[in-house]
Motif scaffolding. Structure first.
Motif, PDB file in Angstrom:
ATOM      1  N   ASP A  41      39.739 -99.927  36.544  1.00  0.00           N
ATOM      2  CA  ASP A  41      39.020 -98.683  37.483  1.00  0.00           C
ATOM      3  C   ASP A  41      38.450 -99.381  38.708  1.00  0.00           C
ATOM      4  N   ASP A  68      36.745 -98.099  40.890  1.00  0.00           N
ATOM      5  CA  ASP A  68      35.378 -97.694  41.166  1.00  0.00           C
ATOM      6  C   ASP A  68      34.441 -98.281  40.306  1.00  0.00           C
ATOM      7  N   VAL A  99      30.764-101.476  44.130  1.00  0.00           N
ATOM      8  CA  VAL A  99      31.492-100.309  43.847  1.00  0.00           C
ATOM      9  C   VAL A  99      32.059 -99.739  44.661  1.00  0.00           C
ATOM     10  N   GLY A 100      33.475 -99.665  44.239  1.00  0.00           N
ATOM     11  CA  GLY A 100      34.582 -99.196  45.272  1.00  0.00           C
ATOM     12  C   GLY A 100      34.331-100.067  46.635  1.00  0.00           C
ATOM     13  N   ARG A 101      34.218 -99.363  47.662  1.00  0.00           N
ATOM     14  CA  ARG A 101      34.315-100.128  49.268  1.00  0.00           C
ATOM     15  C   ARG A 101      32.856-100.320  49.335  1.00  0.00           C
TER      16      ARG A 101
END
Length: 249
Positions: free
Chosen positions: A22, A24, A77-79
Motif C-alpha cells: 500500500d 499510502d 506517508v505517500g508523498r
C-alpha cells in the motif's frame, strides 16, 4: 534537518520482487550518526564577559567532549515526509587563571539542537527524488563558569541559558548512482530575524545499501547560525565529516 531519507531499497529490489504494498501505508526509518565537527566563529554565551573568537578543530573539541547524542528519524506517508533530528553535546574545557592567585576554572557548555521538518515529494522516479518543505530548528544553550577559591575566597559560579526557535525552508534530493550506491543532498535556510538573524545547513552523503533495510552513509555537514540577544552572541559555523547508519522499518 535530518539526512535520513526513506528512499526504497532499490538495489535489494533488483534481487527479488517485493510483494505488493500500500503506497499510502506509513514507513519509518531511524538514523544514528557521528558528526566530527569543527567550530569557528564568535561567541559571547556568558555576558557580561566580552565576545571570544572561536577556531577549534574536531580534535580540539574532542579533548573536552563529555558526551554526545545524535540521531534522526523519518515517517513517510505517500508523498509526505515527517522528519526529526536531535543533537546534544556537552564540553567542559578547563584551565588556570593567570596572576598570583592562579585559581582553576571550568566552563561547562551544553548545546541542544532539535529540528522538525515536513517535506513534500515534488518529483519521484527510479533515478531521482526531489522533496521540498519547511520546518523549525530549536536551539538551547546552557553555559556555566566555575572558578575555584583563590581570586575570591569562596570561588565563583555563574551560568547563562538561552533558547530560540528558527523557522526554515528546506529541500532534499535523493539520487541513485547505480547498484547499491546513492547520493543524498540536504539543505535549509532560515532564521529571518524570527529567532536568529540567519541560519543555514548543508549535508551531502554517499550511501551504500547494505541490505534491504540498512543503509550506511558517509559525507560532510555544515551548520551555521548567527543569533544575538542583548549581550548574548552566538555566531558560529560547525562543519566536518559525518558517518551514519539508517535502518528502515
Amino acid at each position: 534537518m535530518t539526512f535520513s531519507g526513506a528512499a526504497p531499497a532499490r538495489a535489494a529490489d533488483l534481487a527479488s520482487s517485493p510483494p505488493a504494498m500500500d503506497v499510502d501505508a506509513p514507513t519509518f526509518s531511524a538514523t544514528i550518526y557521528l558528526w566530527a565537527s569543527a567550530l569557528h566563529g564568535t561567541s559571547a554565551t556568558l555576558p557580561p564577559l566580552p565576545p571570544a573568537e572561536i577556531d577549534l578543530s574536531f580534535g580540539d573539541v574532542l579533548k573536552d567532549l563529555n558526551g554526545a547524542v545524535m540521531g534522526a528519524g523519518e515517517m513517510r506517508v505517500g508523498r509526505w515526509g515527517f522528519l526529526a533530528d536531535l543533537m546534544f553535546t556537552q564540553v567542559t574545557p578547563s584551565g588556570t587563571l593567570p596572576g598570583p592567585c592562579a585559581a582553576g576554572f571550568e566552563v561547562r557548555s551544553r548545546s541542544l539542537t532539535l529540528q522538525g521538518d515536513v517535506l513534500y515529494r515534488l518529483y519521484e522516479s527510479d533515478a531521482l527524488d526531489i522533496d521540498a518543505g519547511a520546518g523549525l530548528r530549536v536551539w538551547h544553550l546552557n553555559t556555566r563558569l566555575t572558578v575555584d577559591p583563590g581570586l575570591l575566597p569562596s570561588g565563583l559560579a555563574y551560568s547563562q541559558t538561552e533558547s530560540w526557535v528558527d523557522p526554515v525552508i528546506a529541500g532534499r534530493v535523493l539520487a541513485q548512482l547505480g547498484g547499491p550506491w546513492s547520493l543524498t543532498v540536504v539543505g535549509d535556510i532560515g532564521g529571518f530575524d524570527v529567532g536568529s538573524k540567519l541560519t543555514w545547513q548543508a549535508i551531502a552523503t554517499v550511501n551504500y545499501q547494505w541490505s534491504e533495510n540498512l543503509a550506511l552513509r558517509a559525507g560532510y555537514r555544515a551548520l551555521s547560525v548567527d543569533y544575538e540577544n542583548g549581550n548574548f552572541l552566538y555566531d558560529v559555523r560547525m562543519q566536518g565529516p559525518v558517518l551514519g547508519a539508517t535502518y528502515r522499518f
